[in-house]
Design an enzyme around this catalytic site. Structure first.
Site, PDB file in Angstrom:
ATOM      1  N   ASP A  59      53.014  29.954 -20.719  1.00 34.44           N
ATOM      2  CA  ASP A  59      51.622  30.377 -20.908  1.00 34.44           C
ATOM      3  C   ASP A  59      50.772  29.659 -19.864  1.00 34.44           C
ATOM      4  O   ASP A  59      50.720  28.425 -19.837  1.00 34.44           O
ATOM      5  CB  ASP A  59      51.179  29.999 -22.324  1.00 34.44           C
ATOM      6  CG  ASP A  59      49.770  30.478 -22.632  1.00 34.44           C
ATOM      7  OD1 ASP A  59      48.946  30.591 -21.699  1.00 34.44           O
ATOM      8  OD2 ASP A  59      49.489  30.717 -23.817  1.00 34.44           O
ATOM      9  N   SER A 139      39.256  40.050  -9.097  1.00 32.15           N
ATOM     10  CA  SER A 139      38.945  41.441  -9.490  1.00 32.15           C
ATOM     11  C   SER A 139      37.709  41.905  -8.748  1.00 32.15           C
ATOM     12  O   SER A 139      36.832  41.086  -8.418  1.00 32.15           O
ATOM     13  CB  SER A 139      38.670  41.502 -10.995  1.00 32.15           C
ATOM     14  OG  SER A 139      38.094  42.750 -11.353  1.00 32.15           O
ATOM     15  N   TYR A 152      34.386  38.542 -18.602  1.00 33.14           N
ATOM     16  CA  TYR A 152      35.549  38.833 -17.763  1.00 33.14           C
ATOM     17  C   TYR A 152      35.129  38.791 -16.283  1.00 33.14           C
ATOM     18  O   TYR A 152      35.758  38.119 -15.473  1.00 33.14           O
ATOM     19  CB  TYR A 152      36.125  40.220 -18.102  1.00 33.14           C
ATOM     20  CG  TYR A 152      37.188  40.642 -17.123  1.00 33.14           C
ATOM     21  CD1 TYR A 152      38.497  40.180 -17.266  1.00 33.14           C
ATOM     22  CD2 TYR A 152      36.896  41.455 -16.036  1.00 33.14           C
ATOM     23  CE1 TYR A 152      39.475  40.521 -16.349  1.00 33.14           C
ATOM     24  CE2 TYR A 152      37.871  41.802 -15.112  1.00 33.14           C
ATOM     25  CZ  TYR A 152      39.153  41.332 -15.281  1.00 33.14           C
ATOM     26  OH  TYR A 152      40.117  41.667 -14.352  1.00 33.14           O
ATOM     27  N   LYS A 156      36.212  36.128 -13.109  1.00 35.27           N
ATOM     28  CA  LYS A 156      36.788  36.530 -11.829  1.00 35.27           C
ATOM     29  C   LYS A 156      35.900  36.065 -10.660  1.00 35.27           C
ATOM     30  O   LYS A 156      36.400  35.746  -9.582  1.00 35.27           O
ATOM     31  CB  LYS A 156      37.010  38.039 -11.800  1.00 35.27           C
ATOM     32  CG  LYS A 156      38.060  38.509 -12.802  1.00 35.27           C
ATOM     33  CD  LYS A 156      39.408  37.823 -12.581  1.00 35.27           C
ATOM     34  CE  LYS A 156      40.530  38.418 -13.408  1.00 35.27           C
ATOM     35  NZ  LYS A 156      41.841  37.815 -13.085  1.00 35.27           N
TER      36      LYS A 156
HETATM   37  P1  ADP Z   1      47.435  43.664 -14.977  1.00 38.35           P
HETATM   38  O1  ADP Z   1      46.703  44.952 -14.895  1.00 38.35           O
HETATM   39  O2  ADP Z   1      46.535  42.477 -14.688  1.00 38.35           O
HETATM   40  O3  ADP Z   1      48.672  43.613 -14.162  1.00 38.35           O
HETATM   41  P2  ADP Z   1      49.180  43.670 -17.386  1.00 38.35           P
HETATM   42  O4  ADP Z   1      48.764  43.539 -18.817  1.00 38.35           O
HETATM   43  O5  ADP Z   1      49.941  44.888 -16.949  1.00 38.35           O
HETATM   44  O6  ADP Z   1      47.841  43.459 -16.529  1.00 38.35           O
HETATM   45  O7  ADP Z   1      50.052  42.389 -16.986  1.00 38.35           O
HETATM   46  C1  ADP Z   1      49.630  41.107 -17.246  1.00 38.35           C
HETATM   47  C2  ADP Z   1      50.874  40.235 -17.444  1.00 38.35           C
HETATM   48  O8  ADP Z   1      50.423  38.890 -17.608  1.00 38.35           O
HETATM   49  C3  ADP Z   1      51.673  40.603 -18.698  1.00 38.35           C
HETATM   50  O9  ADP Z   1      53.066  40.635 -18.418  1.00 38.35           O
HETATM   51  C4  ADP Z   1      51.326  39.482 -19.679  1.00 38.35           C
HETATM   52  O10 ADP Z   1      52.383  39.192 -20.581  1.00 38.35           O
HETATM   53  C5  ADP Z   1      51.069  38.336 -18.726  1.00 38.35           C
HETATM   54  N1  ADP Z   1      50.191  37.325 -19.308  1.00 38.35           N
HETATM   55  C6  ADP Z   1      49.001  37.525 -19.920  1.00 38.35           C
HETATM   56  N2  ADP Z   1      48.481  36.363 -20.344  1.00 38.35           N
HETATM   57  C7  ADP Z   1      49.367  35.401 -19.994  1.00 38.35           C
HETATM   58  C8  ADP Z   1      49.422  33.997 -20.166  1.00 38.35           C
HETATM   59  N3  ADP Z   1      48.451  33.351 -20.824  1.00 38.35           N
HETATM   60  N4  ADP Z   1      50.472  33.321 -19.655  1.00 38.35           N
HETATM   61  C9  ADP Z   1      51.466  33.962 -19.018  1.00 38.35           C
HETATM   62  N5  ADP Z   1      51.491  35.294 -18.850  1.00 38.35           N
HETATM   63  C10 ADP Z   1      50.465  36.008 -19.328  1.00 38.35           C
END
Ligand code: ADP
Length: 247
Positions: A59, A139, A152, A156
């Protein structure tokens, strides 16, 4: 191959833009530690791409996750050259007075604290090798905000400001720090911003001059360039990957 032999950590590589970055990096010769809080998503991408990707569950809001990823990079691939801070969270459209503290904390902990944690985990190592590249996925919302996504967008904008401040501090040590600003992408995150349905999608596409959503491959291409030695004179920039939206 732009990234031949380079070792990278990519956060949030289990989906969307992060997955596109992982896939492009490996095509360009990189070895990638893919950190994602979604264990199954990380494992899927690693299994599909092959042995040049090592998944790790973590995380980005905790420093320990970055330290574990950096340790894995060094033990599995004998080095660490690149950090891509990609994992992020979105918020649903909400008027300022209705966004609760829990949601604010989530945005701050993931979109902002992750950049701090990443720096804590890799900068000493990058200084010791007198090189390194950090890429923050910000973003278009950070430079050209739309209403009802204020915290949000602000997170960014903070990521872009952090990119510049880090770049200035780290340039004398041979370390570059850049950002990319994706426009709305064809990824699972999009529905958090706009809800589902073709009509919502078409409304967003209509705001993008080039006439389509961005893709994970678009982000992979921009990220590979900025993290490669071809960009050795480029630091502190935030590159709009936005089909002209921010013009
Ligand atoms: P984006 O459009 O930004 O690519 P997605 O939801 O498709 O968004 O992908 C975001 C990825 O980041 C997902 O695989 C999610 O599990 C991961 N993610 C989100 N929050 C965390 C976090 N706190 N730590 C690690 N990974 C994360």
């Amino acid at each position: 191959m732009r990234l031949a032999g380079k070792v990278a950590i990519v956060t949030g590589g289990g989906s969307g833009f992060g997955e596109g970055i992982v896939r492009k990096f490996v095509t360009e010769g990189a070895l990638v530690v893919l950190m994602d809080r979604d264990e199954a998503a990380a494992a899927r991408v690693a299994a599909e791409v092959g042995e040049n990707v090592r998944p790790i569950t973590g995380d980005v809001s905790t420093l320990g996750s970055f330290e574990a990823a950096a340790d894995l990079a060094r033990s599995a691939f004998s080095g660490l050259d690149i950090l891509v801070n990609n994992a992020g969270v979105a918020q649903p459209p909400l008027a300022l007075e209705t966004m609760n503290e829990e949601m604010f904390d989530r945005i701050a902990n993931v979109n902002m604290r992750s950049i701090y944690n990443g720096a804590r985990a890799v900068v000493a190592h990058f200084k010791s090798i007198k090189s390194g590249a950090i890429l923050n996925v910000a973003s278009t919302g950070g430079v050209s905000p739309r209403p009802n996504l204020t915290w949000y967008n602000a997170s960014k904008g903070w990521a872009i400001a952090a990119t510049r401040a880090m770049a200035v501090e780290l340039a004398p040590f041979g370390i570059r720090v850049n950002a990319i600003n994706p426009v709305a992408g064809d990824t699972p995150l999009l529905s958090t911003f706009i809800g589902s349905g073709e009509e919502n999608r078409a409304r967003v596409v209509a705001t993008i001059p080039i006439g389509r959503l961005s893709t994970p491959a678009d982000m992979g291409n921009a990220a590979a360039f900025l993290c490669s030695d071809e960009a050795s004179m480029i630091t502190g920039v935030d590159l709009n990957v936005d089909g002209g939206k921010c013009i």
